[in-house]
Design an enzyme around this catalytic site. Structure first.
Site, PDB file in Angstrom:
ATOM      1  N   ASN A  94       0.838  -1.197   0.000  1.00  0.00           N
ATOM      2  CA  ASN A  94       0.000   0.000   0.000  1.00  0.00           C
ATOM      3  C   ASN A  94       0.877   1.252   0.000  1.00  0.00           C
ATOM      4  O   ASN A  94       0.542   2.259   0.619  1.00  0.00           O
ATOM      5  CB  ASN A  94      -0.941  -0.005   1.214  1.00  0.00           C
ATOM      6  CG  ASN A  94      -2.072   1.008   1.082  1.00  0.00           C
ATOM      7  OD1 ASN A  94      -2.328   1.519  -0.002  1.00  0.00           O
ATOM      8  ND2 ASN A  94      -2.731   1.319   2.181  1.00  0.00           N
ATOM      9  N   GLU A 324      -4.184   5.970   2.617  1.00  0.00           N
ATOM     10  CA  GLU A 324      -4.166   4.531   2.917  1.00  0.00           C
ATOM     11  C   GLU A 324      -5.547   4.011   3.297  1.00  0.00           C
ATOM     12  O   GLU A 324      -5.888   2.865   3.071  1.00  0.00           O
ATOM     13  CB  GLU A 324      -3.161   4.236   4.028  1.00  0.00           C
ATOM     14  CG  GLU A 324      -1.719   4.188   3.581  1.00  0.00           C
ATOM     15  CD  GLU A 324      -1.055   5.546   3.454  1.00  0.00           C
ATOM     16  OE1 GLU A 324       0.181   5.599   3.438  1.00  0.00           O
ATOM     17  OE2 GLU A 324      -1.766   6.577   3.347  1.00  0.00           O
TER      18      GLU A 324
END
Length: 419
Positions: A94, A324
Site C-alpha cells: 500500500n 491509505e
C-alpha cells in the site's frame, strides 16, 4: 503473526527523553528511485527502512538495480542508468509513493511493467497519472483507474508537454517530474486547476532531482521545464521524517514533557513540519486549520484537538479520503468511539468538538486503524491521557515507523493486552 491489539496505559507524568524519528519516507523513496535511474553508485544515508521503502528497493532490484543495505539507515544503490523489464508484476503493498513513482518511471523501461499493490492500494486512484502518461504517447492502461497498471515502455516520449491534475495527489506530479529527466526530449509539466495536494512535496522532488544532476526549472506557478539529462550517482543525506516527528511533538505538549528529537523543527524541509507551529499553540489551537499543505499531520492534529480548549475545524482535507484509508472517516469513527459527538464530518471537513476534561478519564475504546499507520500512531496520543484506549492492528506502523511503540516505551509509555 502481528499483534491483534495493544492497549496504552496513560503514563500520568510528562514524557521526557531523546527520541529520534526515522528517516523521511518521502525523501527516501524519491532518492531510491533517482539513484536507481542513475548511472553509478549512490550512497543514501539517514534512510528509512520500513514497509514502503522496502517495496521500492525490492522493485528496483527486480528491474536490475543493485541495492545493498550495509546498515539500518543506509542504502547503497548501483545502477546502469536504465531500468530493465521485471520478470513479474511489481508488488508494492500500500505504498503510494512507490506505486505512483514507479508507474511513471516504467515509461523509461524498454518493455512491459505491471505495477500492482495490495487490496488497499487497488482502491487508491491513479487514473490522472495514467492519462498524463498516455498524453505523452506512453502505452499505459488500468481497468479501474486504480492499480494494477500496465505500462509498455519505450524510454521515449512523443510530446514535449504534459498536463496533470494534481488535485488528488501531488505524487502524480512528482512522478512525472522525476520520469521526465530520463526521457529523450525536454518536457514541460503543467498543473491543471488551482488545487494541488501539497506543493511542498513537489519542492522536495525538485530538490532531490537536482541533487542527482537533473536540470529542472520552475517556469511559472504551475509549470516546470525538465531537460533530458538523465541522473548521475551521488551521495545523499536524508533528513528525519517530519510526519513521524509530529507524534513526538504532540506527545510532548500533551504530557507537558520535554522530548529531544535531535533536530530542531525549523531544520526540516518537509511540508508536515509546518504542523510544529500549530502543535506548539496547544491547548489553544486555532478554530480552523487548513490541512491541505500538511496532510499527513492532520491525524496528529485532529487527535490533539480532542483535548484543546475550543473546537477545531479541519478544512482542505478532501485528499485524506483517498490515502491509505479514508482518514477523515477513520478519525471521525475513532474520536466518536472515545466519546460520542467528539467529531463530526461536514462534507469533507472534520469538526472536532474538543473537551479538555477527557484527560484523566477512563473511556474504553477499540480504535479501528483500517491498517493505516497514521491512524494507529495518532490515536496512541489519545491513550497518553485517556485510560482504555486500545489500538487494533498496532503493527501497521511498520509502514513508515517500525519502532514507534518502542520509541514511546523508551519515553515512559507502557502497554497491556498485547496479543
Amino acid at each position: 503473526m502481528g499483534r491483534a491489539k495493544l492497549t496504552i496505559l496513560p503514563p500520568g507524568k510528562p514524557l521526557s527523553g531523546r527520541a529520534m524519528p526515522p528517516g523521511s519516507k518521502s525523501i527516501t523513496n524519491r532518492a531510491l528511485l533517482l539513484a536507481g535511474l542513475a548511472k553509478g553508485t549512490s550512497r543514501l544515508t539517514g534512510a528509512l527502512k520500513s514497509d514502503d521503502t522496502r517495496y521500492m528497493a525490492e522493485a528496483l532490484r527486480a528491474m536490475g538495480v543493485q541495492v545493498d543495505e550495509p546498515d539500518a539507515t543506509t542504502f547503497v544503490v548501483t545502477g546502469t542508468g536504465r531500468l530493465l523489464p521485471p520478470a513479474a508484476p511489481l508488488f508494492l503493498g500500500n505504498a503510494g509513493t512507490a506505486t505512483r513513482f514507479l508507474t511513471a518511471a516504467a515509461a523509461l523501461v524498454d518493455g512491459k511493467v505491471v505495477v500492482d499493490g495490495d487490496e488497499h492500494m487497488r482502491k487508491r486512484p491513479i487514473g490522472p497519472l495514467v492519462e498524463a502518461l498516455r498524453s505523452l504517447g506512453v502505452d499505459a492502461s488500468t481497468a479501474t483507474d486504480c492499480p494494477p497498471v500496465t505500462v509498455n515502455g519505450t524510454g521515449r516520449f512523443d510530446a514535449d508537454r504534459v498536463r496533470i491534475d494534481g488535485g488528488l495527489s501531488s505524487q502524480y506530479v512528482s512522478a512525472l517530474l522525476m520520469m521526465a529527466a530520463g526521457g529523450n526530449r525536454p518536457v514541460v509539466v503543467e498543473l491543471l486547476g488551482e488545487h494541488i495536494g501539497a506543493l511542498g512535496y513537489i519542492d522536495l522532488t525538485v530538490a532531490a532531482m537536482r541533487a542527482f544532476g537533473a536540470k529542472v526549472e520552475r517556469t511559472s506557478a504551475v509549470t516546470w521545464q525538465i531537460e533530458p539529462t538523465g541522473y548521475h550517482a551521488t551521495d545523499f543525506v536524508i533528513e528525519p521524517d517530519a510526519s513521524a516527528a509530529t507524534y513526538l511533538w504532540a506527545a510532548e505538549v500533551l504530557t507537558g514533557g520535554a522530548i529531544d528529537l535531535g533536530v530542531p523543527a525549523d531544520a526540516f524541509t518537509q511540508p508536515d513540519a509546518k504542523a510544529y507551529d500549530l502543535i506548539s499553540q496547544f491547548p489553544h489551537l486555532p478554530a480552523e486549520i487548513d490541512g491541505s499543505q500538511m496532510q499527513d499531520a492532520v491525524p496528529t492534529l485532529a487527535v490533539l484537538a480532542a483535548f484543546n480548549e475550543t473546537p477545531v475545524r479541519f478544512t482542505g482535507i478532501a485528499n485524506l479520503r483517498v490515502k491509505e484509508c479514508d482518514r477523515v472517516r477513520a478519525l471521525s469513527l475513532g474520536l466518536n468511539n472515545i466519546r460520542e459527538g467528539l467529531a463530526t464530518e461536514e462534507g469533507d471537513d472534520l469538526l472536532v468538538a474538543s473537551d479538555p476534561s477527557l484527560a484523566g478519564q477512563t473511556l474504553p475504546a477499540e480504535i479501528d486503524t483500517f491498517a493505516d499507520h497514521r491512524i494507529a500512531m495518532s490515536f496512541a496520543l489519545a491513550g497518553l491521557k485517556i485510560g482504555g484506549i486500545t489500538i487494533l492492528d498496532p503493527d501497521c506502523v511498520a509502514k513508515t515507523f517500525p519502532t514507534y511503540w518502542d520509541v514511546l516505551a523508551s519515553l515512559g509509555v507502557t502497554y497491556t493486552d498485547i496479543q
